[in-house]
Design a protein around this motif. Structure first.
Motif, PDB file in Angstrom:
ATOM      1  N   ASP B  23      31.217  50.327  37.777  1.00 39.95           N
ATOM      2  CA  ASP B  23      30.373  49.211  37.545  1.00 39.95           C
ATOM      3  C   ASP B  23      31.269  48.145  37.190  1.00 39.95           C
ATOM      4  N   LEU B  26      31.487  41.184  39.849  1.00 32.34           N
ATOM      5  CA  LEU B  26      32.347  40.577  41.163  1.00 32.34           C
ATOM      6  C   LEU B  26      31.962  39.036  41.076  1.00 32.34           C
ATOM      7  N   LEU B  82      27.416  46.722  41.359  1.00 33.62           N
ATOM      8  CA  LEU B  82      28.152  45.372  40.626  1.00 33.62           C
ATOM      9  C   LEU B  82      27.017  44.380  40.192  1.00 33.62           C
ATOM     10  N   ALA B 210      37.883  47.607  44.206  1.00 31.69           N
ATOM     11  CA  ALA B 210      37.159  48.149  43.041  1.00 31.69           C
ATOM     12  C   ALA B 210      38.264  49.071  42.416  1.00 31.69           C
TER      13      ALA B 210
END
Lengths: 125, 213
Positions: B23, B26, B82, B210
């Protein structure tokens, strides 16, 4: 009468020992008088974003001020690795003075076209 | 019954660990009209069914930070959750008269300009609160603009992982190689949000990004 364009040169030594906020203020003070700043060296990335924030805070508050156009020519980006290492050592010794920064009021400078090796200033009529 | 609950609980934990579910927040950054909100909308619509914000041909349509929490993306067996942060376009100048050229009235243009200046200030402030950033640039424009360089320089200074997206590759003037040459140290993906072109490569790069968070 012919229009006059004034370029104001700031040598690196003049800003070297200044704090970030002082550097930004010095540049904006000159810009607000309608001059184009030629700065020996370059601002740190965080100072550049600080300059943008300070500029935006002034747009709309100062009559006729619409912001700035800026560009940096940095000889490092086109160098070979060995040259970069050499430049890195030189930078430690002499500071980041190899770049050249041009900042102008958006009311005078329409656009700065930037390529790695040249800067073109498109002025407003 | 109790045994089944305990079994389910542990299998969920193990699944989460082995799927490397992550998690993170972004941010979408870039100059005005590059397609930040369009891309954020595409992600939101694909995975939540809702959009994050309005888009327009008039620059500075996004003048406030926009969020979408818990956007779950599942791609080739991998999963990401996200928090999307769509930011106003960063500019060094804002002239209300430019908005009038797009047909807006003087007063509306002046209000839009004022809001846009606040938006730029907020976008820069938010650089301290994102875990990773997608820098969206218009692939038809010169990538060497100082705004692009300042954004990437700030992310580098803050050690924030970056993915550079060149949008509008459907247009003839688009030049992804020029963007790659301008930012050789970064992962660059060319897409067309409008036509959903090359989104697979975008998702691959997003999962690679990520891993750096």
């Amino acid at each position: 009468m012919a229009n006059k364009l004034i370029l104001s040169f700031i040598p690196y030594a003049e800003i070297q020992k200044m704090e970030s906020s002082q550097r930004v203020k010095k540049i904006l003070d000159i810009i607000l008088t309608g001059k184009i700043v030629i700065l020996q060296g370059k601002l740190e990335a965080i100072e550049e974003s600080g300059l943008i924030q300070a500029t935006m805070a002034l747009v709309g508050r100062i009559k006729g001020f619409r912001g700035v156009e800026l560009a940096v020519i940095n000889p490092e980006s086109e160098q070979a690795l060995f040259e970069k290492i050499k430049m890195g050592i030189a930078k430690v010794l002499a500071g980041n003075r190899y770049a050249l920064t041009i900042i102008g009021p958006a009311s005078i400078v329409k656009e700065i076209k930037r390529d790695p090796k040249k800067i073109e200033l498109m002025l407003k009529n | 019954m109790v045994i089944r609950i305990i079994k389910n609980f542990f299998s969920r934990i193990f699944l989460d660990i082995f799927r490397r579910r992550k998690d993170f927040s972004l941010g979408f950054y870039g100059p005005p009209n590059a397609g930040k909100t369009s891309l954020a909308n595409k992600l939101c619509k694909d995975w939540t069914g809702e959009e994050i914000g309005k888009v327009s041909k008039i620059p500075h349509e996004t003048r406030n930070i926009q969020f979408k929490e818990k956007v779950e993306i599942e791609y080739k067996g991998k999963k990401l959750t996200l928090k999307l942060i769509d930011t106003p376009g960063i500019a060094t100048k804002i002239d209300y008269e430019d908005f009038m050229k797009h047909g807006l009235g003087k007063k509306e243009s002046q209000t839009r300009a004022k809001e846009a200046t606040h938006g730029v200030i907020d976008a820069i402030k938010w650089l301290d609160d994102v875990d990773a950033v997608v820098v969206v640039v218009d692939a038809t424009q010169n990538p060497y603009s100082q705004v692009n360089i300042t954004i990437v320089g700030n992310l580098l200074a803050r050690k924030i992982p970056v993915l550079i997206v060149g949008n509008k590759i459907d247009l003839r003037k688009a030049d992804i190689k020029r963007i790659e040459a301008a930012f050789p140290e970064y992962d660059v993906v060319g897409i067309s949000v409008k036509f959903g072109k090359n989104m697979e490569e975008f998702y691959e790069s997003l999962f690679s990004l990520a891993k750096k968070v």
